[in-house]
Design a protein around this motif. Structure first.
Motif, PDB file in Angstrom:
ATOM      1  N   ILE A 175      -5.587   0.837   8.891  1.00  0.00           N
ATOM      2  CA  ILE A 175      -4.486   0.779   8.286  1.00  0.00           C
ATOM      3  C   ILE A 175      -4.060   0.792   6.890  1.00  0.00           C
ATOM      4  O   ILE A 175      -3.424   1.607   6.137  1.00  0.00           O
ATOM      5  CB  ILE A 175      -3.555  -0.261   9.075  1.00  0.00           C
ATOM      6  CG1 ILE A 175      -3.273  -0.170  10.348  1.00  0.00           C
ATOM      7  CG2 ILE A 175      -2.184  -0.524   8.156  1.00  0.00           C
ATOM      8  CD1 ILE A 175      -2.700  -1.657  11.018  1.00  0.00           C
ATOM      9  N   ALA A 176      -5.054   0.282   6.379  1.00  0.00           N
ATOM     10  CA  ALA A 176      -5.110   0.360   4.615  1.00  0.00           C
ATOM     11  C   ALA A 176      -5.381   1.805   4.249  1.00  0.00           C
ATOM     12  O   ALA A 176      -4.824   2.240   3.152  1.00  0.00           O
ATOM     13  CB  ALA A 176      -6.300  -0.751   4.186  1.00  0.00           C
ATOM     14  N   LYS A 177      -6.443   2.543   4.890  1.00  0.00           N
ATOM     15  CA  LYS A 177      -6.685   3.756   4.298  1.00  0.00           C
ATOM     16  C   LYS A 177      -5.407   4.698   4.578  1.00  0.00           C
ATOM     17  O   LYS A 177      -4.933   5.632   3.547  1.00  0.00           O
ATOM     18  CB  LYS A 177      -8.022   4.549   5.170  1.00  0.00           C
ATOM     19  CG  LYS A 177      -8.118   5.629   4.657  1.00  0.00           C
ATOM     20  CD  LYS A 177      -9.518   6.235   5.404  1.00  0.00           C
ATOM     21  CE  LYS A 177      -9.900   7.645   4.867  1.00  0.00           C
ATOM     22  NZ  LYS A 177      -8.687   8.652   5.277  1.00  0.00           N
ATOM     23  N   ALA A 178      -4.645   4.504   5.628  1.00  0.00           N
ATOM     24  CA  ALA A 178      -3.599   5.350   5.817  1.00  0.00           C
ATOM     25  C   ALA A 178      -2.428   5.024   5.145  1.00  0.00           C
ATOM     26  O   ALA A 178      -1.783   5.878   4.547  1.00  0.00           O
ATOM     27  CB  ALA A 178      -3.066   5.172   7.151  1.00  0.00           C
ATOM     28  N   ALA A 179      -2.111   3.720   4.650  1.00  0.00           N
ATOM     29  CA  ALA A 179      -1.106   3.401   3.804  1.00  0.00           C
ATOM     30  C   ALA A 179      -1.625   4.015   2.292  1.00  0.00           C
ATOM     31  O   ALA A 179      -0.693   4.388   1.580  1.00  0.00           O
ATOM     32  CB  ALA A 179      -1.175   1.913   3.407  1.00  0.00           C
ATOM     33  N   THR A 180      -2.793   3.940   2.006  1.00  0.00           N
ATOM     34  CA  THR A 180      -3.242   4.568   0.727  1.00  0.00           C
ATOM     35  C   THR A 180      -3.168   6.173   0.491  1.00  0.00           C
ATOM     36  O   THR A 180      -2.562   6.618  -0.268  1.00  0.00           O
ATOM     37  CB  THR A 180      -4.854   4.361   0.370  1.00  0.00           C
ATOM     38  OG1 THR A 180      -5.084   3.000   0.518  1.00  0.00           O
ATOM     39  CG2 THR A 180      -5.340   4.862  -0.886  1.00  0.00           C
ATOM     40  N   ASP A 181      -3.399   6.714   1.853  1.00  0.00           N
ATOM     41  CA  ASP A 181      -2.986   8.183   1.712  1.00  0.00           C
ATOM     42  C   ASP A 181      -1.729   8.537   1.645  1.00  0.00           C
ATOM     43  O   ASP A 181      -1.110   9.582   1.041  1.00  0.00           O
ATOM     44  CB  ASP A 181      -3.693   8.671   3.078  1.00  0.00           C
ATOM     45  CG  ASP A 181      -5.190   8.790   3.024  1.00  0.00           C
ATOM     46  OD1 ASP A 181      -5.900   8.727   1.948  1.00  0.00           O
ATOM     47  OD2 ASP A 181      -5.760   8.729   4.294  1.00  0.00           O
ATOM     48  N   ALA A 182      -0.694   7.822   2.417  1.00  0.00           N
ATOM     49  CA  ALA A 182       0.557   8.030   2.251  1.00  0.00           C
ATOM     50  C   ALA A 182       1.289   7.972   0.790  1.00  0.00           C
ATOM     51  O   ALA A 182       2.015   8.776   0.338  1.00  0.00           O
ATOM     52  CB  ALA A 182       1.445   7.073   3.284  1.00  0.00           C
ATOM     53  N   ILE A 183       0.872   6.889   0.131  1.00  0.00           N
ATOM     54  CA  ILE A 183       1.354   6.800  -1.374  1.00  0.00           C
ATOM     55  C   ILE A 183       0.855   7.613  -2.328  1.00  0.00           C
ATOM     56  O   ILE A 183       1.574   8.336  -3.155  1.00  0.00           O
ATOM     57  CB  ILE A 183       1.236   5.183  -1.680  1.00  0.00           C
ATOM     58  CG1 ILE A 183       2.062   4.855  -2.963  1.00  0.00           C
ATOM     59  CG2 ILE A 183      -0.251   5.278  -2.281  1.00  0.00           C
ATOM     60  CD1 ILE A 183       2.381   3.687  -3.271  1.00  0.00           C
ATOM     61  N   ARG A 184      -0.654   8.359  -1.780  1.00  0.00           N
ATOM     62  CA  ARG A 184      -0.899   9.261  -2.611  1.00  0.00           C
ATOM     63  C   ARG A 184      -0.311  10.536  -2.504  1.00  0.00           C
ATOM     64  O   ARG A 184      -0.081  11.510  -3.792  1.00  0.00           O
ATOM     65  CB  ARG A 184      -2.433   9.410  -2.304  1.00  0.00           C
ATOM     66  CG  ARG A 184      -3.158  10.292  -3.318  1.00  0.00           C
ATOM     67  CD  ARG A 184      -4.557  10.605  -2.915  1.00  0.00           C
ATOM     68  NE  ARG A 184      -5.488   8.984  -3.191  1.00  0.00           N
ATOM     69  CZ  ARG A 184      -5.858   8.640  -2.464  1.00  0.00           C
ATOM     70  NH1 ARG A 184      -5.768   8.701  -1.243  1.00  0.00           N
ATOM     71  NH2 ARG A 184      -6.646   7.387  -2.680  1.00  0.00           N
TER      72      ARG A 184
END
Length: 600
Positions: free
Chosen positions: A588-597
């Motif tokens: 979930i943390a990686k997906a959130a980082t990709d979303a904001i990027r």
């Protein structure tokens, strides 16, 4: 042609008393008007108001009454700045039913409006004056050529009036053909000028006029018809005020007829009937084409109306969905922490929340790492805007400075701009919106601990990254329970829960997260995480997929986390299989980082 005099050069015309006197002379009873002439005064005044737009003139008077002084359906008097109009053109409408001042009312009487458009074309373009010593025959020929010339000029100025000019041709041309002022060759030439001249002016289509063209070629011969065609085509290019050129074209017209008459065979004795039949074919073709155009336009209008109605229904449906989502979000994110039923009412008993605990050191460390990763992903470099100018401030560009000096030395106006100024601006950092929907039916017990930990880590990291970032977590089976709420404050404790529910209500859970976090609104890093095995009924799947499609269309990333290989895939989501439930926080943390990027 005398029957087609729509431009009256005299200032006066026979009055009504003379007309009635003619009735008395032949022994017939006096003519009874179909309606009172006074009742048509208002119609004439309203036609005059609309005539301003048609003709571009504000000094014109329209007189509407049963019958006209000139005997034509309508006529224009240049010296009086008056157009007289036969009220019979509105039949069967009565004066109280005619409202020309209302735009669009003319569609109920296209023939009458077409005649008004024709007279408006005369008023706008028949401004050349007949010389007092001009030969009557030349004037007749010039007025004949004038009919198609003024309609072509009007069509250039107001192309949308073509339909009404076509309608007026049926009203004005047929009487001239049936009651000719000429015979023989001149009669066929006049019919050609009225019909084929309108063809070359763009009023009629070439395919519609074939019958008249063939008959006129048989009577006049191909050479003479070509000569006459060249004359009226040249007249179409004549200026409105150029009386000399118009009379010259009329002179050419008469000379061409006189020169060709001896070599032509005698015209058929029934030429009037032949021309009337050919023109009737033209009118039938026009009516068929106009009907087809109206049907096509009606189909287009119906399609546009249907599309507009569908858009209205879609907007109403979207508004209803937003209202329902707002009501769902209000009921789910309540201050009491209760579980709500699908209808929004509190559930009388049963709650998946088992309590709360302090975050572990590993969770706090993971939240700090995720916060740093989110800040790095959200960083945007400053934008630079380069502008040049001929004067300071700015950095001097020697090449441009030398070019400017060379331009001055050459005596030209300097255009080089040797100074460059750079303006740097900070780009705003996008906030984060993360919604987590976790399935708490009986088959998802293994995900309870990891998802509870992931929800706290993401919420804590988002709050540390940007004060405007928000997250929320909803546990759903058939009922909905808010585990974390969309506030700007980071949760202090980890909310724990069990999975022992039945059925599924993912659609309402997505609605609540969407409204609470603005997942459908661009400008932020948006992510929806669904933790489920997707073993739903067909109705439950359809409700969820509809919401997911709406979010992905709006640009929100949707991630589905599954724990077993037997899990099903929800269409529209990005599936991610986690063999170990403990890896859910990192995923979930990686997906959130990709979303904001990806946010722009």
């Amino acid at each position: 042609m005398s029957a087609h005099h729509h431009v009256q050069s005299s200032d006066t015309a026979p009055d009504d008393d003379a007309d009635l006197a003619r009735w008395d002379d032949d022994g017939a009873p006096p003519a009874q008007p179909r309606s009172s002439p006074a009742a048509w005064l208002r119609v004439g005044a309203e036609l005059g108001d609309r005539l301003v737009a048609l003709s571009g003139r504000q000094d014109l008077l329209v007189t509407c009454r049963p019958g006209t002084r000139s005997g034509a359906p309508a006529a224009y008097f240049p010296r009086l700045a008056e157009i007289e109009f036969d009220a019979g053109l509105f039949a069967p409408l009565q004066p109280h039913e005619v409202r020309p001042r209302i735009v669009g009312d003319e569609e109920r009487y296209p023939a009458a409006w077409g005649v008004l458009v024709h007279e408006a074309a005369h008023a706008a373009h028949s401004v050349w004056e007949q010389p007092a010593d001009a030969e009557p025959r030349l004037v007749e020929a010039a007025l004949l050529l004038e009919e198609s010339r003024i309609e072509g000029s009007h069509l250039i100025r107001r192309p949308t009036d073509r339909t009404y000019l076509r309608t007026s041709a049926r009203t004005l041309v047929m009487p001239d053909i049936a009651n000719p002022a000429f015979t023989g060759v001149e009669q066929a030439a006049s019919a050609a000028a009225l019909i084929l001249g309108r063809r070359d002016a763009g009023i009629l289509d070439a395919g519609e006029t074939t019958a008249v063209a063939d008959l006129c070629e048989r009577v006049l011969g191909a050479d003479l018809l070509a000569t006459l065609t060249g004359i009226w085509t040249a007249a179409h290019r004549c200026a409105d005020h150029d009386a000399t050129t118009m009379l010259a074209h009329a002179h050419d017209w008469c000379d061409a007829l006189d020169a060709a008459r001896p070599a032509l065979p005698a015209a058929p004795e029934d030429l009037t009937d032949l021309l009337s039949g050919a023109v009737a074919v033209v009118m039938d073709n026009m009516a068929a084409n106009d009907a087809a155009d109206l049907a096509a336009q009606a189909a287009v209008n119906n399609a546009v109306a249907a599309r507009a109605e569908a858009q209205t229904r879609a907007r109403a449906q979207q508004a209803g969905q937003r209202r329902r989502a707002a009501a769902t979000a209000k009921s789910v994110f309540n201050s009491r922490g209760t579980t709500v039923s699908p209808d929004g009412t509190p559930r009388p008993s049963g709650n998946p929340i088992t309590g709360s605990r302090k975050p572990t050191a590993a969770e706090q460390s993971a939240a700090a790492r995720l916060s740093r990763a989110l800040r790095a992903a959200a960083y945007r470099q400053r934008t630079e805007e380069h502008t040049t100018s001929p004067t300071p401030p700015g950095r001097l560009n020697m090449r441009q400075a030398l070019a400017r000096d060379a331009q001055r030395a050459a005596g030209s106006i300097p255009t080089a701009e040797p100074f460059t100024h750079i303006r740097r601006r900070n780009s705003p950092t996008p906030p984060l919106r993360v919604g987590i929907a976790v399935d708490v039916s009986g088959s998802m017990r293994a995900a309870c601990g990891p998802v509870a930990s992931a929800a706290w880590i993401v919420a804590r990291a988002a709050a540390l990254t940007d004060p405007d970032s928000r997250t929320a977590t909803i546990a759903y089976d058939m009922h909905l329970t808010a585990l974390t709420r969309p506030t700007h404050r980071a949760p202090e404790r980890v909310t724990t829960f069990n999975a022992n529910g039945g059925n599924h209500n993912l659609g309402d859970a997505i609605d609540a997260l969407d409204h609470g976090l603005d997942l459908s609104r661009p400008g932020t890093g948006r992510l929806l995480v669904i933790v489920t095995d997707a073993r739903y009924t067909a109705g439950e799947t359809d409700n969820a997929v509809t919401r997911i499609k709406r979010l992905t269309t709006a640009g929100c990333a949707v991630l589905q986390l599954t724990l077993t290989k037997e899990s099903l895939h929800l269409p529209g989501t990005t599936p991610l299989h986690l063999p170990k439930p403990s890896s859910a926080p990192a995923a979930i943390a990686k997906a959130a980082t990709d979303a904001i990027r990806r946010t722009r």
